[in-house]
Structure formats: C-alpha cells, structure tokens
Design a protein around this motif. Sequence first.
Motif, PDB file in Angstrom:
ATOM      1  N   VAL A 404       0.772  -1.007   0.138  1.00 13.14           N
ATOM      2  CA  VAL A 404       0.063  -0.012   0.075  1.00 13.14           C
ATOM      3  C   VAL A 404       0.816   1.190  -0.128  1.00 13.14           C
ATOM      4  O   VAL A 404       0.530   2.177  -0.796  1.00 13.14           O
ATOM      5  N   ALA A 405       1.948   1.190   0.757  1.00 13.42           N
ATOM      6  CA  ALA A 405       2.842   2.570   0.845  1.00 13.42           C
ATOM      7  C   ALA A 405       3.505   2.652  -0.697  1.00 13.42           C
ATOM      8  O   ALA A 405       3.776   3.746  -0.933  1.00 13.42           O
ATOM      9  N   ASP A 406       3.797   1.491  -1.319  1.00 15.70           N
ATOM     10  CA  ASP A 406       4.357   1.963  -2.478  1.00 15.70           C
ATOM     11  C   ASP A 406       3.242   2.145  -3.433  1.00 15.70           C
ATOM     12  O   ASP A 406       3.527   3.121  -4.269  1.00 15.70           O
ATOM     13  N   VAL A 407       2.230   1.899  -3.417  1.00 14.99           N
ATOM     14  CA  VAL A 407       0.996   2.369  -4.490  1.00 14.99           C
ATOM     15  C   VAL A 407       0.763   3.802  -4.144  1.00 14.99           C
ATOM     16  O   VAL A 407       0.524   4.692  -4.812  1.00 14.99           O
ATOM     17  N   LEU A 408       0.855   4.287  -2.833  1.00 16.01           N
ATOM     18  CA  LEU A 408       0.565   5.567  -2.591  1.00 16.01           C
ATOM     19  C   LEU A 408       1.559   6.379  -2.827  1.00 16.01           C
ATOM     20  O   LEU A 408       1.167   7.685  -2.884  1.00 16.01           O
ATOM     21  N   ASP A 409       2.839   5.999  -3.091  1.00  8.82           N
ATOM     22  CA  ASP A 409       3.841   6.706  -3.748  1.00  8.82           C
ATOM     23  C   ASP A 409       3.485   7.202  -5.015  1.00  8.82           C
ATOM     24  O   ASP A 409       3.974   8.317  -5.342  1.00  8.82           O
ATOM     25  N   GLY A 410       2.649   6.591  -5.680  1.00  9.41           N
ATOM     26  CA  GLY A 410       2.154   6.896  -7.165  1.00  9.41           C
ATOM     27  C   GLY A 410       0.825   7.773  -6.999  1.00  9.41           C
ATOM     28  O   GLY A 410       0.371   7.972  -8.015  1.00  9.41           O
ATOM     29  N   PRO A 412      -0.083  11.389  -5.961  1.00 12.37           N
ATOM     30  CA  PRO A 412       0.403  12.613  -5.496  1.00 12.37           C
ATOM     31  C   PRO A 412      -0.738  13.267  -4.465  1.00 12.37           C
ATOM     32  O   PRO A 412      -0.060  13.969  -3.437  1.00 12.37           O
ATOM     33  N   PHE A 413      -1.927  13.207  -4.573  1.00 11.29           N
ATOM     34  CA  PHE A 413      -2.767  13.623  -3.637  1.00 11.29           C
ATOM     35  C   PHE A 413      -2.836  13.222  -2.461  1.00 11.29           C
ATOM     36  O   PHE A 413      -3.028  13.605  -1.205  1.00 11.29           O
ATOM     37  N   ALA A 414      -2.572  11.735  -2.225  1.00  9.82           N
ATOM     38  CA  ALA A 414      -2.455  10.887  -1.229  1.00  9.82           C
ATOM     39  C   ALA A 414      -1.232  11.454  -0.356  1.00  9.82           C
ATOM     40  O   ALA A 414      -1.196  11.625   1.066  1.00  9.82           O
ATOM     41  N   GLN A 415      -0.077  11.538  -1.119  1.00  8.66           N
ATOM     42  CA  GLN A 415       1.139  12.060  -0.668  1.00  8.66           C
ATOM     43  C   GLN A 415       0.993  13.498   0.146  1.00  8.66           C
ATOM     44  O   GLN A 415       1.623  13.583   1.306  1.00  8.66           O
ATOM     45  N   ALA A 416       0.050  14.354  -0.427  1.00  5.51           N
ATOM     46  CA  ALA A 416      -0.133  15.584   0.115  1.00  5.51           C
ATOM     47  C   ALA A 416      -0.935  15.465   1.275  1.00  5.51           C
ATOM     48  O   ALA A 416      -0.553  16.292   2.274  1.00  5.51           O
ATOM     49  N   VAL A 417      -2.023  14.549   1.299  1.00  2.00           N
ATOM     50  CA  VAL A 417      -2.723  14.377   2.421  1.00  2.00           C
ATOM     51  C   VAL A 417      -1.769  13.819   3.731  1.00  2.00           C
ATOM     52  O   VAL A 417      -1.961  14.200   4.847  1.00  2.00           O
ATOM     53  N   CYS A 418      -0.959  12.918   3.360  1.00  2.00           N
ATOM     54  CA  CYS A 418      -0.115  12.558   4.570  1.00  2.00           C
ATOM     55  C   CYS A 418       0.594  13.484   5.044  1.00  2.00           C
ATOM     56  O   CYS A 418       1.006  13.620   6.248  1.00  2.00           O
ATOM     57  N   VAL A 440      -3.811  21.246   1.525  1.00  2.00           N
ATOM     58  CA  VAL A 440      -2.903  20.422   1.107  1.00  2.00           C
ATOM     59  C   VAL A 440      -1.664  21.009   0.272  1.00  2.00           C
ATOM     60  O   VAL A 440      -2.204  21.914  -0.299  1.00  2.00           O
ATOM     61  N   PRO A 441      -0.371  20.557   0.574  1.00  2.67           N
ATOM     62  CA  PRO A 441       0.549  21.252  -0.213  1.00  2.67           C
ATOM     63  C   PRO A 441       0.227  21.153  -1.741  1.00  2.67           C
ATOM     64  O   PRO A 441       0.196  19.723  -2.226  1.00  2.67           O
ATOM     65  N   THR A 442       0.249  21.987  -2.721  1.00  2.00           N
ATOM     66  CA  THR A 442      -0.274  21.949  -4.014  1.00  2.00           C
ATOM     67  C   THR A 442       0.851  21.779  -5.038  1.00  2.00           C
ATOM     68  O   THR A 442       1.654  23.051  -4.783  1.00  2.00           O
ATOM     69  N   PRO A 443       1.186  20.927  -5.801  1.00  2.00           N
ATOM     70  CA  PRO A 443       2.309  20.812  -6.901  1.00  2.00           C
ATOM     71  C   PRO A 443       2.240  22.286  -7.899  1.00  2.00           C
ATOM     72  O   PRO A 443       1.051  22.593  -8.276  1.00  2.00           O
ATOM     73  N   LYS A 445       2.711  22.168 -10.996  1.00  2.00           N
ATOM     74  CA  LYS A 445       1.949  21.539 -12.176  1.00  2.00           C
ATOM     75  C   LYS A 445       1.020  20.339 -11.702  1.00  2.00           C
ATOM     76  O   LYS A 445       1.580  19.360 -11.085  1.00  2.00           O
ATOM     77  N   LEU A 446      -0.222  20.500 -11.817  1.00  2.00           N
ATOM     78  CA  LEU A 446      -1.055  19.582 -11.124  1.00  2.00           C
ATOM     79  C   LEU A 446      -1.204  18.449 -12.097  1.00  2.00           C
ATOM     80  O   LEU A 446      -1.357  18.246 -13.203  1.00  2.00           O
ATOM     81  N   PRO A 447      -1.051  17.060 -10.975  1.00  2.00           N
ATOM     82  CA  PRO A 447      -0.925  15.994 -11.731  1.00  2.00           C
ATOM     83  C   PRO A 447      -2.056  15.434 -12.345  1.00  2.00           C
ATOM     84  O   PRO A 447      -3.189  16.357 -12.048  1.00  2.00           O
ATOM     85  N   LYS A 448      -2.009  14.633 -13.252  1.00  2.00           N
ATOM     86  CA  LYS A 448      -3.457  14.051 -13.884  1.00  2.00           C
ATOM     87  C   LYS A 448      -4.531  13.531 -12.945  1.00  2.00           C
ATOM     88  O   LYS A 448      -5.691  13.981 -13.303  1.00  2.00           O
ATOM     89  N   LYS A 449      -4.088  12.949 -11.650  1.00  2.00           N
ATOM     90  CA  LYS A 449      -5.087  12.588 -10.902  1.00  2.00           C
ATOM     91  C   LYS A 449      -5.342  13.750  -9.814  1.00  2.00           C
ATOM     92  O   LYS A 449      -6.323  13.245  -9.061  1.00  2.00           O
ATOM     93  N   TRP A 450      -4.951  14.697  -9.841  1.00  2.00           N
ATOM     94  CA  TRP A 450      -5.078  15.546  -8.741  1.00  2.00           C
ATOM     95  C   TRP A 450      -6.664  16.032  -8.901  1.00  2.00           C
ATOM     96  O   TRP A 450      -7.067  16.186 -10.062  1.00  2.00           O
ATOM     97  N   PRO A 451      -7.534  16.054  -7.748  1.00  3.77           N
ATOM     98  CA  PRO A 451      -8.929  16.353  -7.800  1.00  3.77           C
ATOM     99  C   PRO A 451      -8.828  17.980  -8.003  1.00  3.77           C
ATOM    100  O   PRO A 451      -8.123  18.656  -7.683  1.00  3.77           O
ATOM    101  N   LYS A 452     -10.029  18.155  -9.241  1.00  5.86           N
ATOM    102  CA  LYS A 452      -9.918  19.536  -9.672  1.00  5.86           C
ATOM    103  C   LYS A 452     -11.116  20.230  -9.088  1.00  5.86           C
ATOM    104  O   LYS A 452     -11.203  21.509  -9.118  1.00  5.86           O
TER     105      LYS A 452
END
Length: 616
Positions: A404-410, A412-418, A440-443, A445-452
């Motif tokens: 699960v930790a490996d998958v959450l690395d992919g 970005p929104f989950a990492q920002a929540v953490c 949450v810390p916002t990149p 350039k927003l990644p594709k999966k980042w909630p809009k």
Amino acid sequence: MTEDTKASKDRAEQIVEDAGVEVEKGRGPSQAAQLVAIARKRYDLFMSEDGRPYGVKTDGANIALPLRGKAGLRSQLSRIYNDEHNGQVASQSALADAMTVLEGVAAAAEPRVPHMRVARHAASVVVDLGDADGRCVIIGPDGWERAARSPVLFRRSGAMKPLPAPVRDGDGLVRLQDLLNTDEEGFRLLVAWLVSAFIPDLPHPILTFRGEQGTGKSYSAKMVIGIIDPSGAPKRTAPRDIKSWATQAFNSWALCLDNVSIIPDWLSDALCRAVTGDGIVDRALYTDDDVVVLEFRRVLAMTTIDAGALAGDLAERLMTIELHTIPDHKRREENEMDAAYAEAHPSILASLFDLLAQVLRVLPEVQLTERPRMADFARILAAVDKVQGWTTTDSYRTSARDAVADVLDGEPFAQAVCQLVDQAGPEGVTLTASELLDRVPTPDKLPKKWPKDATRAGGQLKRLAPALRTIGIEVDDSKRGPKPKKQRLYTLTATAERRYETASPASPHGTDSPLTSENRGDADGGTLASPHPGGGTLGNGEGDAALFLASPRHATSDLHEQGGGDAGTAGDAEMHPLSNVANLGQNTGPCIQCRKPTVRYGAQGNPKCPDCREAA
C-alpha cells in the motif's frame, strides 16, 4: 437394401426406441433423431446455474462437456454416429437440430454446478488432475488419496493441461525452495499462498513477484501457476478489454499477468472482483437478446518492477514476494530449470497436499483476534503457522502494508494528505473537502489524478481511506458541519505508531515526512524499515529500527525518566553505530501498563508502549 444398410437401420431404430423417441411408422429415424437418442442414452443433460447447457457421461469420467464447441458434446456425437453407422457422417443440419432439442432437454433438468480444477466436497477438497480418465486427488483432514473418478463434477477448457499425480519423494518444499531465489520469509509466505490456492471457497490475494530485471520474476510466476493449474499459456499479457479478460478468467483456475507496469482502471476493478468473486454478463452465442453470465473467483498472480503504478484498492489485495538479483555465476539455463521443475512437481504437490490436510484439520480451531482486509486468507495463514511454527501472518501484514505504501507513492494527492496530517500533530485535522483541497501542499503543475474541485477531492479521499488506514492515517467522515450548509467534515489523524515513526530525527525527510517506500527502508538501504507491530526492523535485517526513533512529541517526561538525555541519546542514528545495535535492543518485553508488546531502548529504556507514553 444391402445387409450392412439394413443392420445400420436396425441399430438406429433400436437406439431411438431405447431412448423413448417416437418415429413415424414406415419411415426410419432421421439423423437428428438418432443423434438425440444417442445423447439421451449415454449422457445426463443439464444446465449450469449460469445458463450454459452441458452433458456428462452416465458411465464415464465425471466431466461436464459443453453442448457446443471444439471439444463439446456436438463433436462427440458426430464421432459416435460415424462409428455406429459404418463411416456415415451426420449432416450439419442434423447436428444443429439435435443440439436445439438437447438444449431443451438440458433446460428441463435440475441445474448443476461444474467446477474448474478444484472443488469442495463435504470437509474435503477435490483437485482435478485434468487427464482423459477423469482422475482426481481428494484431500481431507486425515490425509489425501488419489481416486479414479471424481465425486465432484468438473469442467475442462482448452487452456488446461494435466497435473502430474502427486508422489511422496522426499521433501517437495525443499525442492521447490531450490528453484526460487527469495528469502526464507518470502518462501514461507509463498508456500502458505500455494496451500490456500487449493481451497476454492475463499478470496485469494494476488501473488505479486517483484524485483528488478534478471531476478527470474517471469519464470517463478510460470512455475508457481503451473504447480496449481498447468496451462499452455500460464503467463498472459494484460487483456485489451473486459470481454477478453472474462474469457481468459472463465477458462482457467489460476493465471498470471506478466510484466505489469500500468493497469487501467477497468482492469484494476476487474482483478479486484475476480479475487472476491465476479460475474460478467455477455450476449449468448447465436442470439440477439439472450445473455449468459460468466461467474468466477480466481487465483491470480502478476509480475512487476514498480508496484507504484497500481491502484490503491488493488494494492490491498496484493501479496508481494521480493526476488533477489541472481549473480551470473549462479544463473541456470531455462532447459535445466524446466527439467528440475518437471522432476520435482509430483513431490511438490505431495508435500503441499500433506500440509493442506494438516491445515484442514486445525482450521476449525483457528480464531483470529484481528481480521485484516483478506480475513479468510489470513485465517489460512494462521492455520499454516500453527502447523509449521512459522510467522506468515505477520509477514503478510507487513507485505500488505508495504504494498500500500508503494502504491500511495504513485498518488500525489495521497502524499499531500499524508504530509498535511503528519504536520498537524496528535490532534489531526478536521475540515471540509474544500478546505482540504486548499490546505494540502499543491504542486506547481497539477498531476493528472489531482482532484479539480471539492467534490472530487472528497471522492478521492473516500477511495484512498482504506489505504491510508493501512499506513497509519485514520479517516472519519461521519461528522457534519453547522447549519445551514451542514457540509461533510473529514477528520484525519495519525496513529500513535505513525507519529512515533515520523518523529525520528534520523529520517532524512525530517519530522514532517510521511511514511513512504522511500523512507521506510528496503532490502538494501540503510534507511528505516516499516516497523513490525511488535517492533520495527532495519531494512538490511541488522537490529531494530525502533532503536533509532526519537521519543514522540509531548514525551518530555519520558526523556527525564531515561536520565535527562536529549534527542541524541534518545535515538539519534548518528550516535549509535551499527556495531552497537544488537546491545541496545536486548531488553524487550510487554508494556507495563497495557501489556502490549513493546521494545525497551537499552538497559534503561522506558517499558511503556508509544500509546501509554503519549497518554501519560
């Protein structure tokens, strides 16, 4: 009329008469009538619960033949007709008419369930060996035996190959271990998974072989799947659509997806459903509006280099086995490996069936105090541990947490929540979805999966919640805000264990870094590994990682109890060379307050667990 023709006609009339089919006087039975009569005399016809017609020999192997198809009843009837009528061939129209009648006969019979490769029979498990004679192995609490005819109805597919008859020839598990290049912990976990793969009525986690190139992932997967369900294509590429996937899964008990790098959302969902039990509706052949349902629960495996590309809900259903790099001087040719595997296969099966019998005997006595996501599988692991004296249950929990930790690395929104939760302290944060998106810390350039927007942020947090809990972040969305809006509130808090981990000054990411695959340690690194519920471990297996962790926030009183030391004496990695680790972790025992397992740091360590220290 020649003698042969007359004899052939007489035989046809007798067959039809025996089958109870009436024929108009003065005319011989048609080819279709003769085919129907042959089928009704020699086969029991029925429908499966998913609406497929089958026939099974009345005096042969207990194998269900589909009415149509390359190896179905239609081709069998054509052959029998040819044998009994001096080489005459039934016409296609006669065969088609006969199949229509036989489908009606099957629909009128009581439905039955044909199984694939393994099935339950009372307290036993039956494994179809897949040979032409219909032989099987019956494994029960008292042992296993080979049987000439299965007591359970099975079906076959063109993807299946026969299993060798099991033979006790030394320790098959030792021979299996010689063919793999994983460590002892990984091998024991794999053996437990193989035992569970022969138990049909439970969800099985997806076995995932992970390692860099040259670690033998593909060959290991092919070999392991072949132990359970040999096939002409044990390794498959990712299917292109849901119908292709359903066809593959319906026709194999165990299958492997090889070299997985990215899994589309539809396939991720399909794999999750195949673990727990799936049903896919498809249009029936030769019809416009009739449908059939493909129902299956399968044993799955995959190989991958990077598990971070997988979806979070799929990660919770993985069981990861790490494979090590094979040095060139130890690498073996594939032909050599194939020969060794073929020779060992019968004894491997015998040893697995021996272990399965012992598991079935103790399983009724096994009760879990804590049930992880795959609770049925965890109970099998506990039974294996009881029989073998292993600790596969703990290994599985650690493996699932790391996956699960490996998958959450992919994500970005989950990492920002953490990161947000780790910075918030023990009280956590309570906010709306809109406030969460703002804080949450916002990149850049927003990644594709980042909630809009806030709606998508709330939905994504809901989807990530099970994975976040696995790594120590609790998500509670049961509260509502004040009127008039009464917006849903999300309360995010880190567990005491997670706060204790992220408080380590030894971490290069600082006190605010979330638990990820980068900072939890790995097999080769010197960073900290994810601690086991009973105490963390260094990634390279030397000593206890908990020794390097500083006291948690608000634990000043504990520092004074340890003799007034500072962070350097409480757990700074730079102050404790590796040679001294063993001496620091010798004093271990339960918490003196709640009796949970804990670790005392050195001779003067605090004998309380992190929760009790924080409460104090």
